[in-house]
Motif scaffolding. Structure first.
Motif, PDB file in Angstrom:
ATOM      1  N   ASP A 130      46.916  54.618  11.545  1.00  0.00           N
ATOM      2  CA  ASP A 130      45.940  54.390  12.607  1.00  0.00           C
ATOM      3  C   ASP A 130      46.005  52.911  12.973  1.00  0.00           C
ATOM      4  OD1 ASP A 130      43.894  54.354  14.388  1.00  0.00           O
ATOM      5  OD2 ASP A 130      42.316  54.761  12.929  1.00  0.00           O
ATOM      6  N   VAL A 131      46.500  52.625  14.167  1.00  0.00           N
ATOM      7  CA  VAL A 131      46.695  51.238  14.594  1.00  0.00           C
ATOM      8  C   VAL A 131      45.369  50.493  14.655  1.00  0.00           C
ATOM      9  CG1 VAL A 131      47.588  49.785  16.453  1.00  0.00           C
ATOM     10  CG2 VAL A 131      48.749  51.910  15.871  1.00  0.00           C
ATOM     11  N   ARG A 132      44.283  51.183  14.929  1.00  0.00           N
ATOM     12  CA  ARG A 132      42.985  50.531  15.053  1.00  0.00           C
ATOM     13  C   ARG A 132      42.400  50.109  13.716  1.00  0.00           C
ATOM     14  NH1 ARG A 132      40.269  55.160  17.632  1.00  0.00           N
ATOM     15  NH2 ARG A 132      42.147  56.171  16.999  1.00  0.00           N
ATOM     16  N   SER A 133      42.891  50.677  12.605  1.00  0.00           N
ATOM     17  CA  SER A 133      42.330  50.292  11.306  1.00  0.00           C
ATOM     18  C   SER A 133      42.860  48.924  10.903  1.00  0.00           C
ATOM     19  CB  SER A 133      42.687  51.333  10.241  1.00  0.00           C
ATOM     20  OG  SER A 133      44.064  51.309   9.976  1.00  0.00           O
ATOM     21  N   ARG A 134      41.971  48.066  10.507  1.00  0.00           N
ATOM     22  CA  ARG A 134      42.312  46.700  10.126  1.00  0.00           C
ATOM     23  C   ARG A 134      41.809  46.423   8.719  1.00  0.00           C
ATOM     24  NH1 ARG A 134      45.904  44.891  13.596  1.00  0.00           N
ATOM     25  NH2 ARG A 134      45.283  45.036  15.746  1.00  0.00           N
ATOM     26  N   VAL A 135      42.471  45.516   8.073  1.00  0.00           N
ATOM     27  CA  VAL A 135      42.024  45.068   6.762  1.00  0.00           C
ATOM     28  C   VAL A 135      40.912  44.049   6.981  1.00  0.00           C
ATOM     29  CG1 VAL A 135      42.718  43.853   4.676  1.00  0.00           C
ATOM     30  CG2 VAL A 135      44.304  45.431   5.787  1.00  0.00           C
ATOM     31  N   PRO A 136      39.761  44.217   6.334  1.00  0.00           N
ATOM     32  CA  PRO A 136      38.688  43.239   6.530  1.00  0.00           C
ATOM     33  C   PRO A 136      39.061  41.902   5.932  1.00  0.00           C
ATOM     34  CG  PRO A 136      38.082  44.841   4.849  1.00  0.00           C
ATOM     35  CD  PRO A 136      39.373  45.295   5.451  1.00  0.00           C
ATOM     36  N   VAL A 137      38.795  40.853   6.695  1.00  0.00           N
ATOM     37  CA  VAL A 137      39.075  39.495   6.252  1.00  0.00           C
ATOM     38  C   VAL A 137      37.744  38.792   6.049  1.00  0.00           C
ATOM     39  CG1 VAL A 137      40.167  37.311   6.831  1.00  0.00           C
ATOM     40  CG2 VAL A 137      41.258  39.455   7.482  1.00  0.00           C
ATOM     41  N   ILE A 138      37.558  38.194   4.871  1.00  0.00           N
ATOM     42  CA  ILE A 138      36.315  37.517   4.553  1.00  0.00           C
ATOM     43  C   ILE A 138      36.596  36.017   4.545  1.00  0.00           C
ATOM     44  CG2 ILE A 138      34.514  37.189   2.829  1.00  0.00           C
ATOM     45  CD1 ILE A 138      35.130  40.042   1.862  1.00  0.00           C
ATOM     46  N   ASP A 139      35.838  35.281   5.317  1.00  0.00           N
ATOM     47  CA  ASP A 139      35.968  33.834   5.352  1.00  0.00           C
ATOM     48  C   ASP A 139      35.407  33.274   4.052  1.00  0.00           C
ATOM     49  OD1 ASP A 139      36.308  31.225   6.024  1.00  0.00           O
ATOM     50  OD2 ASP A 139      34.902  31.232   7.702  1.00  0.00           O
ATOM     51  N   LEU A 140      36.147  32.409   3.396  1.00  0.00           N
ATOM     52  CA  LEU A 140      35.727  31.855   2.122  1.00  0.00           C
ATOM     53  C   LEU A 140      34.436  31.063   2.219  1.00  0.00           C
ATOM     54  CD1 LEU A 140      39.124  30.740   0.570  1.00  0.00           C
ATOM     55  CD2 LEU A 140      37.762  32.748   0.005  1.00  0.00           C
ATOM     56  N   GLU A 141      34.161  30.487   3.366  1.00  0.00           N
ATOM     57  CA  GLU A 141      32.933  29.712   3.544  1.00  0.00           C
ATOM     58  C   GLU A 141      31.699  30.599   3.550  1.00  0.00           C
ATOM     59  OE1 GLU A 141      33.469  27.368   7.023  1.00  0.00           O
ATOM     60  OE2 GLU A 141      35.060  26.168   6.126  1.00  0.00           O
ATOM     61  N   GLU A 142      31.897  31.907   3.845  1.00  0.00           N
ATOM     62  CA  GLU A 142      30.768  32.832   3.874  1.00  0.00           C
ATOM     63  C   GLU A 142      30.366  33.275   2.476  1.00  0.00           C
ATOM     64  OE1 GLU A 142      31.756  36.083   6.399  1.00  0.00           O
ATOM     65  OE2 GLU A 142      32.090  34.821   8.140  1.00  0.00           O
ATOM     66  N   LEU A 143      31.210  33.052   1.488  1.00  0.00           N
ATOM     67  CA  LEU A 143      30.905  33.510   0.121  1.00  0.00           C
ATOM     68  C   LEU A 143      29.986  32.599  -0.571  1.00  0.00           C
ATOM     69  CD1 LEU A 143      34.403  34.694  -1.047  1.00  0.00           C
ATOM     70  CD2 LEU A 143      32.495  36.078  -0.292  1.00  0.00           C
TER      71      LEU A 143
END
Length: 76
Positions: free
Chosen positions: A63-76
């Motif tokens: 499924d081309v629309r499925s993406r891997v979630p990316v978490i910004d390190l500054e948000e942790l």
């Protein structure tokens, strides 16, 4: 989803030097490499080509629309 590549390397004797080897690492025998894929792929649409000692594996996303979630390190 995981991609696993398995194979077998055979021990080859260097005929050019009369079979005499001074130093040689053991790189023959069975091997296996597993790679965790970042998204689901279509298992029926896989292509692999070995050319000049380089293995190129082409996988198509399910499924081309499925993406891997990316978490910004500054948000942790």
């Amino acid at each position: 989803d995981t991609l696993t590549v398995r194979g077998q390397r055979h021990h080859e004797i260097d005929e050019e030097h009369g079979g005499v080897t001074h130093v040689k690492e053991c790189y023959w025998g069975a091997f296996s490499r597993s790679i965790v894929l970042p998204c689901p792929v279509n298992q029926e649409d896989v292509d692999a080509v070995l050319k000049n000692g380089i293995l190129i594996i082409t996988l198509k996303k399910r499924d081309v629309r499925s993406r891997v979630p990316v978490i910004d390190l500054e948000e942790l």
